[in-house]
Motif scaffolding. Structure first.
Motif, PDB file in Angstrom:
ATOM      1  N   ASN A  34       0.771  -1.233  -0.027  1.00  0.00           N
ATOM      2  CA  ASN A  34      -0.275  -0.469   0.124  1.00  0.00           C
ATOM      3  C   ASN A  34       1.344   1.399  -0.013  1.00  0.00           C
ATOM      4  O   ASN A  34       0.001   2.032  -0.403  1.00  0.00           O
ATOM      5  CB  ASN A  34      -1.059   0.100   1.439  1.00  0.00           C
ATOM      6  N   THR A  72       0.376   2.065  -4.637  1.00  0.00           N
ATOM      7  CA  THR A  72      -0.975   2.881  -4.544  1.00  0.00           C
ATOM      8  C   THR A  72      -0.221   4.426  -5.009  1.00  0.00           C
ATOM      9  O   THR A  72       0.751   4.895  -4.813  1.00  0.00           O
ATOM     10  CB  THR A  72      -1.370   2.703  -3.734  1.00  0.00           C
ATOM     11  N   SER A 100       2.758   2.918 -11.057  1.00  0.00           N
ATOM     12  CA  SER A 100       1.250   2.729 -10.848  1.00  0.00           C
ATOM     13  C   SER A 100       1.071   1.565 -12.368  1.00  0.00           C
ATOM     14  O   SER A 100       0.935   1.367 -13.028  1.00  0.00           O
ATOM     15  CB  SER A 100       0.210   3.892 -11.885  1.00  0.00           C
ATOM     16  N   PRO A 157      -1.784  -0.908 -13.169  1.00  0.00           N
ATOM     17  CA  PRO A 157      -2.793  -1.536 -12.665  1.00  0.00           C
ATOM     18  C   PRO A 157      -3.349  -3.029 -12.154  1.00  0.00           C
ATOM     19  O   PRO A 157      -4.166  -2.738 -11.611  1.00  0.00           O
ATOM     20  CB  PRO A 157      -4.115  -1.174 -14.269  1.00  0.00           C
ATOM     21  N   GLN A 158      -2.817  -3.466 -12.364  1.00  0.00           N
ATOM     22  CA  GLN A 158      -3.400  -5.400 -12.503  1.00  0.00           C
ATOM     23  C   GLN A 158      -2.723  -5.587 -11.056  1.00  0.00           C
ATOM     24  O   GLN A 158      -3.168  -5.287 -10.472  1.00  0.00           O
ATOM     25  CB  GLN A 158      -2.211  -5.660 -12.895  1.00  0.00           C
ATOM     26  N   ASN A 214      -3.043  -2.446  -8.853  1.00  0.00           N
ATOM     27  CA  ASN A 214      -3.523  -1.364  -7.686  1.00  0.00           C
ATOM     28  C   ASN A 214      -4.742  -2.352  -7.502  1.00  0.00           C
ATOM     29  O   ASN A 214      -5.662  -2.304  -6.585  1.00  0.00           O
ATOM     30  CB  ASN A 214      -4.145  -0.616  -8.548  1.00  0.00           C
ATOM     31  N   GLU A 215      -5.456  -3.466  -8.815  1.00  0.00           N
ATOM     32  CA  GLU A 215      -6.736  -4.376  -8.416  1.00  0.00           C
ATOM     33  C   GLU A 215      -6.263  -5.787  -7.026  1.00  0.00           C
ATOM     34  O   GLU A 215      -7.231  -5.278  -6.536  1.00  0.00           O
ATOM     35  CB  GLU A 215      -6.998  -5.754  -9.653  1.00  0.00           C
ATOM     36  N   VAL A 216      -4.840  -6.514  -7.627  1.00  0.00           N
ATOM     37  CA  VAL A 216      -4.543  -6.787  -6.367  1.00  0.00           C
ATOM     38  C   VAL A 216      -4.548  -6.474  -4.843  1.00  0.00           C
ATOM     39  O   VAL A 216      -4.547  -7.152  -4.048  1.00  0.00           O
ATOM     40  CB  VAL A 216      -3.057  -7.495  -7.323  1.00  0.00           C
ATOM     41  N   LYS A 223      -6.342  -3.857  -3.756  1.00  0.00           N
ATOM     42  CA  LYS A 223      -7.288  -3.593  -3.376  1.00  0.00           C
ATOM     43  C   LYS A 223      -8.347  -5.199  -3.077  1.00  0.00           C
ATOM     44  O   LYS A 223      -8.815  -4.594  -2.038  1.00  0.00           O
ATOM     45  CB  LYS A 223      -8.225  -2.776  -4.861  1.00  0.00           C
ATOM     46  N   GLU A 224      -8.114  -5.934  -3.868  1.00  0.00           N
ATOM     47  CA  GLU A 224      -8.578  -7.157  -3.092  1.00  0.00           C
ATOM     48  C   GLU A 224      -8.069  -7.119  -1.822  1.00  0.00           C
ATOM     49  O   GLU A 224      -8.628  -8.571  -0.717  1.00  0.00           O
ATOM     50  CB  GLU A 224      -8.891  -7.967  -4.374  1.00  0.00           C
TER      51      GLU A 224
END
Length: 523
Positions: A435, A439, A450, A452-453, A455-457, A459-460
């Motif tokens: 984090n 992020t 940055s 994207p892939q 960031n999604e992990v 977030k989950e």
């Protein structure tokens, strides 16, 4: 006349005799008083420590020195196995990972005698978020309610990582009323905490002197006072230990250990930590924005030589952000030095080798600026090794030493890469590092990474409760980081600490948070 003469003489003799006796008595009393004073001074237990990083102030919400100096404490902490346990909070609970209830211990007072309760904790957390904007993103607090010794925190989304984030030294609890009474500047140099020691005197970037707090809730501190000095020169730190000017010295240079260990009054503790030394890339720089260039540089990092020749065996070669011994560490093979493959990758990125053996694109040589700092003595050496191996691939690296790497990297955008070091799993979990380092709002994301892939992990991960699933997601994140070469991980270093044998009931710990404790004693 004769009678008067003898009477006067006798009186004179008597007066002189009495004066001498009185003087002798005073001298005797002073001598005794002085002896008692010296004895009292000798009996006062004092310890001197040296940390490798300077501290411009003692604000616990922007620096780690207060918690390391035993001045402040957090709601939760790590035990010796890196598991989370209660500290100022006796216990905590949640049913949905959104509403959290913390029971604040009874019987705790701040250094000014004020009782610790939920309202004081709430005010302190609010201050920490106000002065350290990175905490807003890492704590994800929507609201807080305080009633007696109960603090209720509601997060903006299900957030099982909240207890881990409350271990963060930046969330240290202080009495914010002290700031109003003392003024902001004075409070930042002498925060009113709950720890076993209170600030006696602070000199910016030089030292802090602390004295024991007799009202400490967990038991009377064993020593009376301590001086913690800040010095970024590893050789100076080592010499201070050898000359017995310091009792505990952090981050000794590996090459100086052998001499220290020959002294029967000293010892060295080399403790496997939770830290990683790595190369941080500035994604704002056109020079390293191409993943092929970063892949090439990754191949020019000689991890084995760093572990063996620079760290002298006090480190393990790294294969990712997290130590492979951790449950969420990767099993990948450690990348070996490969100059020829690095040159091939640079060719794929559009660079050609000129007559001088330099890689260039559009007749512009590939020249990179590498930032390093000497507080960790091995980092400039890692920079020099990378510079040497990069030259073999036709890449020029210019090394720039700075005093405060965090400030420099955050305030400047024209650097290309930097040697860096960070606790990547300081709380027995990888979410903190993910984090803060990757992020958009992460305090350590000075390279503006940055992905994207990724960031999604992340977030989950932030909303996942199941331990096995969290481990799987953390491994997925590490794999994405490696494939994108967001960082180049070099080694997992040991914590090297020099200790005078007069120190008892103390040893360095992996998390590097809890250094001056109430149980530390001297012979």
């Amino acid at each position: 006349m004769i009678k008067t003469f003898f009477s006067t003489k006798n009186l004179l003799v008597l007066f002189v005799s009495l004066f001498i006796l009185a003087a002798a008595g005073c001298s005797s009393d002073n001598s005794q008083s002085g002896t008692e004073g010296e004895k009292a001074a000798e009996e006062k237990k004092s310890v001197t420590m040296i940390f490798s990083f300077k501290s411009p102030n003692m604000d616990p919400h922007t620096g780690f020195t207060p918690i390391r100096a035993g001045v402040t404490e957090t709601l939760l902490k790590l035990d010796k196995n890196s598991s989370i346990e209660g500290w100022l909070a006796e216990h905590w609970s949640t049913e949905d990972n959104v509403t959290w209830e913390f029971a604040i211990r009874n019987g705790i007072t701040f250094h000014d005698g004020t009782k610790l309760d939920a309202a004081r904790v709430k005010a302190s957390i609010e201050r920490s978020i106000a002065v350290n904007e990175s905490l807003a993103g890492s704590l994800k607090i929507k609201s807080m309610e305080a009633e007696g010794q109960t603090l209720i925190i509601t997060t903006i989304e299900p957030y099982p990582a909240l207890p881990s984030e409350l271990v963060n030294p930046y969330t240290s609890i202080v009495n914010t009323e002290g700031e109003k009474e003392m003024g902001a500047e004075a409070f930042r140099n002498a925060p009113v905490g709950t720890g076993p020691f209170q600030v006696k005197k602070f000199t910016s970037n030089q030292e802090v002197q602390v004295s024991k707090y007799d009202g400490y809730w967990a038991g009377e501190p064993k020593i009376d006072e301590a001086i913690i000095k800040f010095n970024e020169d590893a050789n100076v730190r080592a010499l201070a230990l050898q000359s017995k000017e310091a009792d505990i010295v952090y981050n000794l240079p590996a090459e100086g250990i052998e001499v220290i260990e020959k002294d029967e009054h000293l010892k060295v503790e080399s403790v496997p930590g939770l830290r990683s030394h790595f190369i941080l890339y500035n994604q704002q720089s056109a020079n390293v924005s191409d993943v092929k260039v970063r892949e090439a540089l990754n191949l020019l990092l000689d991890r084995k030589s760093i572990a063996d020749d620079i760290m002298l065996g006090h480190a393990e070669p790294a294969n990712g952000p997290f130590n492979s011994n951790l449950p969420f560490g990767l099993d990948d093979k450690v990348q070996e030095l490969n100059v020829e493959k690095a040159k091939s990758l640079l060719s794929e990125a559009g660079y050609t080798e000129n007559a001088d053996g330099k890689m260039e694109k559009g007749r512009k040589p590939l020249k990179l600026e590498l930032i390093t700092y000497k507080a960790r003595p091995e980092l400039p050496l890692i920079a020099q090794l990378l510079q040497s191996d990069a030259a073999k691939a036709g890449v020029d690296i210019e090394i720039k030493n700075v005093e405060n790497a965090d400030t420099y990297l955050a305030e400047n955008t024209d650097w290309d890469l930097a040697t860096y070091s960070n606790n990547t799993s300081p709380r027995g979990d990888g979410s903190y590092f993910l984090n803060t380092a990757f992020t958009e709002t992460g305090a350590l994301n000075v390279g503006k990474i940055s992905i994207p892939q990724l960031n999604e992990v992340i977030k989950e991960l932030n909303t996942t409760t199941d331990a096995e699933k969290r481990t799987e997601l953390t491994k997925d994140a590490a794999d994405i980081i490696n494939k994108n070469v967001a960082h180049s991980y070099a080694v997992y270093p040991n914590i090297i600490v020099g200790i005078n044998n007069r120190i008892t009931n103390w040893q360095p710990t992996a998390e590097e948070y809890y250094i001056l404790t109430h149980t530390l004693d001297v012979k």
